[in-house]
Design an enzyme around this catalytic site. Structure first.
Site, PDB file in Angstrom:
ATOM      1  N   HIS A 131     -44.221  64.376  -2.831  1.00  0.00           N
ATOM      2  CA  HIS A 131     -45.214  65.291  -3.399  1.00  0.00           C
ATOM      3  C   HIS A 131     -44.583  66.142  -4.506  1.00  0.00           C
ATOM      4  O   HIS A 131     -45.150  66.269  -5.601  1.00  0.00           O
ATOM      5  CB  HIS A 131     -45.778  66.174  -2.274  1.00  0.00           C
ATOM      6  CG  HIS A 131     -46.755  67.196  -2.741  1.00  0.00           C
ATOM      7  ND1 HIS A 131     -48.095  67.157  -2.407  1.00  0.00           N
ATOM      8  CD2 HIS A 131     -46.606  68.302  -3.521  1.00  0.00           C
ATOM      9  CE1 HIS A 131     -48.717  68.188  -2.977  1.00  0.00           C
ATOM     10  NE2 HIS A 131     -47.824  68.902  -3.653  1.00  0.00           N
ATOM     11  N   GLU A 132     -43.406  66.707  -4.200  1.00  0.00           N
ATOM     12  CA  GLU A 132     -42.772  67.591  -5.186  1.00  0.00           C
ATOM     13  C   GLU A 132     -42.284  66.813  -6.400  1.00  0.00           C
ATOM     14  O   GLU A 132     -42.430  67.267  -7.544  1.00  0.00           O
ATOM     15  CB  GLU A 132     -41.614  68.363  -4.545  1.00  0.00           C
ATOM     16  CG  GLU A 132     -42.016  69.282  -3.400  1.00  0.00           C
ATOM     17  CD  GLU A 132     -43.153  70.214  -3.747  1.00  0.00           C
ATOM     18  OE1 GLU A 132     -43.300  70.588  -4.930  1.00  0.00           O
ATOM     19  OE2 GLU A 132     -43.923  70.561  -2.839  1.00  0.00           O
TER      20      GLU A 132
ATOM     21  N   GLY B 178     -43.230  73.760  -0.310  1.00  0.00           N
ATOM     22  CA  GLY B 178     -42.451  73.313  -1.451  1.00  0.00           C
ATOM     23  C   GLY B 178     -43.071  73.831  -2.730  1.00  0.00           C
ATOM     24  O   GLY B 178     -44.227  74.281  -2.744  1.00  0.00           O
TER      25      GLY B 178
ATOM     26  N   HIS C 287     -44.848  66.218  -9.001  1.00  0.00           N
ATOM     27  CA  HIS C 287     -45.118  67.314  -9.935  1.00  0.00           C
ATOM     28  C   HIS C 287     -44.274  67.168 -11.205  1.00  0.00           C
ATOM     29  O   HIS C 287     -44.681  67.609 -12.281  1.00  0.00           O
ATOM     30  CB  HIS C 287     -44.809  68.665  -9.279  1.00  0.00           C
ATOM     31  CG  HIS C 287     -45.906  69.187  -8.394  1.00  0.00           C
ATOM     32  ND1 HIS C 287     -47.138  69.548  -8.866  1.00  0.00           N
ATOM     33  CD2 HIS C 287     -45.941  69.420  -7.063  1.00  0.00           C
ATOM     34  CE1 HIS C 287     -47.894  69.989  -7.862  1.00  0.00           C
ATOM     35  NE2 HIS C 287     -47.189  69.913  -6.753  1.00  0.00           N
TER      36      HIS C 287
ATOM     37  N   GLN D 113     -45.068  74.073 -11.675  1.00  0.00           N
ATOM     38  CA  GLN D 113     -46.176  74.839 -11.101  1.00  0.00           C
ATOM     39  C   GLN D 113     -46.141  76.305 -11.509  1.00  0.00           C
ATOM     40  O   GLN D 113     -47.157  76.998 -11.386  1.00  0.00           O
ATOM     41  CB  GLN D 113     -46.176  74.742  -9.570  1.00  0.00           C
ATOM     42  CG  GLN D 113     -46.538  73.345  -9.061  1.00  0.00           C
ATOM     43  CD  GLN D 113     -46.547  73.306  -7.546  1.00  0.00           C
ATOM     44  OE1 GLN D 113     -45.508  73.118  -6.925  1.00  0.00           O
ATOM     45  NE2 GLN D 113     -47.706  73.508  -6.949  1.00  0.00           N
TER      46      GLN D 113
ATOM     47  N   CYS E 135     -51.709  71.565  -1.729  1.00  0.00           N
ATOM     48  CA  CYS E 135     -50.865  71.899  -2.874  1.00  0.00           C
ATOM     49  C   CYS E 135     -51.211  73.298  -3.335  1.00  0.00           C
ATOM     50  O   CYS E 135     -52.391  73.648  -3.417  1.00  0.00           O
ATOM     51  CB  CYS E 135     -51.097  70.892  -4.004  1.00  0.00           C
ATOM     52  SG  CYS E 135     -50.083  71.196  -5.455  1.00  0.00           S
ATOM     53  N   LEU E 136     -50.188  74.089  -3.635  1.00  0.00           N
ATOM     54  CA  LEU E 136     -50.432  75.447  -4.105  1.00  0.00           C
ATOM     55  C   LEU E 136     -51.204  75.458  -5.420  1.00  0.00           C
ATOM     56  O   LEU E 136     -51.818  76.457  -5.764  1.00  0.00           O
ATOM     57  CB  LEU E 136     -49.102  76.192  -4.265  1.00  0.00           C
ATOM     58  CG  LEU E 136     -48.323  76.415  -2.964  1.00  0.00           C
ATOM     59  CD1 LEU E 136     -46.966  77.018  -3.254  1.00  0.00           C
ATOM     60  CD2 LEU E 136     -49.106  77.301  -2.005  1.00  0.00           C
TER      61      LEU E 136
HETATM   62 NI    NI Z   1     -47.978  70.587  -4.960  1.00  0.00          NI
END
Ligand code: NI
Length: 178
Positions: free
Chosen positions: A142-143, A47, A146, A52, A100-101
């Site tokens: 999670h998304e 995701g 953000h 981000q 997480c990226l």
């Molecule tokens: Ni993330």
């Protein structure tokens, strides 16, 4: 279409509340979403949220058929979710590993609502309305976090369960997700 730079934890742009998307079906929105998919796929992510890549809008993408980061995870449908609203469907909380990226190389155990209803819009302004559980529910939370300026370590209760993925899970490829 292009792979964009992913901001890393410590960048103040990851800590801002995102603004609502007001115009749907525009070429600009389509181009942004295409870049987000390119960026997510290049990083093998599950995701990605617009903040981000430094775009402060309430837009997330997620979903995969099979992800090497989560070999045992069930499939999550590929989804573009705009201006999401999440509502837990029960008091049940589940712990699960997340990455997480924007927190590359790390994994942590994060408590999340086990059952969740969410609604929002796709890129054309069509409504999305789903009740989900398990990993799908985890990815959405999670998304959506953000979009509140929240990264998963901020949700953790036990920092002894936070560490480097290649140390904790040596059988998996090093890498990231979400
Ligand atoms: Ni993330």
């Amino acid at each position: 279409m292009s792979v964009r730079e992913i901001l890393k934890m410590g960048d103040p742009r990851l800590l801002r509340p995102a603004e609502t998307v007001k115009e749907f079906g525009t070429p600009e929105l389509d181009a942004l979403i295409a870049d987000m998919f390119d960026t997510m796929h290049a990083a093998n992510g599950a995701g990605l949220a617009a903040p981000q890549i430094g775009v402060n809008l309430q837009l997330v993408i997620f979903g995969f058929k099979q992800n090497p980061r989560y070999p045992d995870a069930p499939q999550v449908p590929e989804t573009i979710l705009i201006n999401p609203l999440l509502t837990p469907l029960s008091d049940a909380i589940e712990d699960g590993w997340e990455g997480c990226l924007s927190v590359p190389g790390m994994r942590g155990m994060v408590p999340r609502w086990a059952q969740l209803h969410y609604r929002g819009f796709d890129q054309y302004g069509n409504g999305i309305d789903r009740s989900v559980e398990g990993f799908h529910a985890r990815v959405v939370q999670h998304e959506a976090d953000h979009l509140l300026g929240v990264l998963y370590p901020m949700r953790m209760k036990d920092l002894s369960q936070f560490g480097f993925a290649d140390v904790m899970f040596p059988d998996m490829d090093p890498g990231e997700d979400e």
